[in-house]
Design an enzyme around this catalytic site. Sequence first.
Site, PDB file in Angstrom:
ATOM      1  N   GLU A   1      45.742   1.462  60.408  1.00 13.63           N
ATOM      2  CA  GLU A   1      44.700   1.070  59.829  1.00 13.63           C
ATOM      3  C   GLU A   1      43.210   1.461  60.350  1.00 13.63           C
ATOM      4  O   GLU A   1      42.297   1.857  59.765  1.00 13.63           O
ATOM      5  CB  GLU A   1      44.674  -0.494  59.185  1.00 13.63           C
ATOM      6  CG  GLU A   1      45.798  -0.675  58.474  1.00 13.63           C
ATOM      7  CD  GLU A   1      46.256   0.096  57.525  1.00 13.63           C
ATOM      8  OE1 GLU A   1      45.347   0.639  56.755  1.00 13.63           O
ATOM      9  OE2 GLU A   1      47.310   0.049  56.895  1.00 13.63           O
TER      10      GLU A   1
ATOM     11  N   TYR B   1      52.235  11.257  54.633  1.00 10.68           N
ATOM     12  CA  TYR B   1      52.285  10.322  55.942  1.00 10.68           C
ATOM     13  C   TYR B   1      53.075  11.428  57.084  1.00 10.68           C
ATOM     14  O   TYR B   1      52.546  11.783  57.946  1.00 10.68           O
ATOM     15  CB  TYR B   1      52.894   9.220  55.981  1.00 10.68           C
ATOM     16  CG  TYR B   1      52.026   7.953  55.179  1.00 10.68           C
ATOM     17  CD1 TYR B   1      51.326   7.353  55.484  1.00 10.68           C
ATOM     18  CD2 TYR B   1      52.409   8.002  53.763  1.00 10.68           C
ATOM     19  CE1 TYR B   1      50.544   6.218  54.611  1.00 10.68           C
ATOM     20  CE2 TYR B   1      51.544   7.360  52.938  1.00 10.68           C
ATOM     21  CZ  TYR B   1      50.771   6.278  53.340  1.00 10.68           C
ATOM     22  OH  TYR B   1      50.048   5.358  52.501  1.00 10.68           O
TER      23      TYR B   1
HETATM   24 ZN    ZN Z   1      47.275   4.806  55.541  1.00  6.61          ZN
END
Ligand code: ZN
Length: 640
Positions: free
Chosen positions: A331, A416
Amino acid sequence: MRLLSFALLASLAACSPAGDPAESNRQDAAGGERQVAPILDSPEAKDVQSYARPLEARVTHVALDLKADFAAKRIAGTATLDVQSKPGAKAIVLDSKGLEVKSVTDGDGRPLRFALGKADPNLGAPLTVEHGGAERIRIAYASAPDAEALQWLTPEQTAGKKHPFLFSQGQAILNRTWIPTQDSPGIRQTWEARIVVPEPLKAVMSGERLTPEGEAAEGGGRAFRFRMDKPVAPYLIALAAGDIAFQSLGPRTGVYAEPATIRAAAAELVDTEKMVAAAERLYGPYRWGRYDMIVLPPAFPYGGMENPTLTFLTPTFLAGDRSLVGLVAHELAHSWSGNLVTNAVWPDSWLNEGFTSYFENRIMEALYGPGRASQEAALSFADMESAFTELGAAAPGTRLHNPDETTEGGSGGIVYDKGALFLRTMERIAGRERFDAWLRSYFDRHAFQPMTSARFLADLRSNLVKGDKALEDELRLDEWVYKPGLPANAVRPDPKAFAPVDSALGAFSGGGAAPAALWARWTTAERLRFLNGLPRQLPQPRLAELDRSLGLTGSRNAETLFAWLQLALANRYQPAVPAAERFLMSMGRRKFVAPLFETLAKQGEWGRPIAARIYANARPTYHSVTTGTVDKTMKENGGT
Ligand SMILES: [Zn+2]
């Protein structure tokens, strides 16, 4: 491709595509300069998930004045929007979903005509305001009780059990359910807000917190004020309100949580200040002032959400041993990739998530050493491989730039894991020093601007490849970005990363005993490697042996418990059902909830009734992001 900014229309011809952000600034109400970000004007930057027509009229600033009504589950008040229009533009089109619009006026309070168009179940309805070129419009409105961005928790759904709690989740296209604006990541907006909540609750938002203790509000409650003076994608405007405590972690870092959770949260997050420093050493200054986090009640549907200055976190990362703080590194990394440089449209969400997953791993390496980083990279590689197996290696869903990705904003693992692998491969081929210098300069060049795959490739070719034909050929850039499957030059994970675990796996699969002594010493990554590497079909006595020797059903680490439950439920291992039920009733994180219900629902006569029974109880406690996925899974598998 070029950038378009209305105030600079006259100078557009002279505007170069990169290095010149073509920004225009305008005065804010207090006479200060306010930064206006450009809009990309190219076909691949056109957002089909938004009704906005920003090249005609666009929002540059949002000022919210809202009151949260917990009894009615509504947020109501006004949104005042600063607008830039092309000369002659008569109307501005906003996004809205379920909003009850009471009136629209111009900056001087004169009524403006407006119309809500036909509603689409996914996109909501266009809100068209005939603003006649006005630079400011004010919308009085209320959100619907079922607004998808907002989750209103009863006291029972919180850790403290005494007060209600509210949080928002904007990504990807949910903020239009509580903010009438142009809800597109390519239309960056500065914002400010005044939020009134009932006593004794506190409100926090993803911007500078101007009144931490609040002020008494007329008509009752406390008002909290916030400001974000950097232009951000509107999905990053976020709110949480509840019984919230704060603990400082360092000069510019801290954590908010319910009082019952604050100590555990602060202990788990003790390395945060060091993480920010490590990230800055890698890719340049942290540009957002403070980096705080809030650990939310367990219903939060994601692991984390990178809301600027205030990361939102699931409590399921609280393992007691900091083994899951990769989530925080992730994050935090979004403060560069995602928040500073942002995908202009969701089909390019790999530009947010792939870059961030790579950056996360570099932070973990800097803080905890190459061993842990290479283990986590190997886990990511294995996740990617299982996604390839599930989707089919040649399936369109395995592309990084994925025009079909229109609603989720990169929920699939491909953007990702394959995205991070692409960056790791570039790093290996170009050399770390050269690659890092490019990536750092990329963040500088495109700070506070939208990004597309085409624009990224152009930047890479201008600033890293620089006409080196051999390097260009070796990188296979277009294949990585636009083609399905895995290019042949992909960097493989270090086979030594998990050597002892892999030999234990071999021994167990060959009929040996469960490796209890090793297990006790293993890291979470090693335990996950073991559980995910076990044969997918195991007889009941072998499952029972694993469970007994390794204490799996009683695991307090959410990732370990999840990996075990996936295996156990797929093999219809009844003793794991009560733990699965407790886990599914205790949190709403989609990453755990959706696959577990899917696994159960696929187990025919055995699993379907269990899934249906648990879901009937758990569904009211989940966020719409989670129920949206699980509803589909249950329907597809006959679970409801
Ligand atoms: Zn993310």
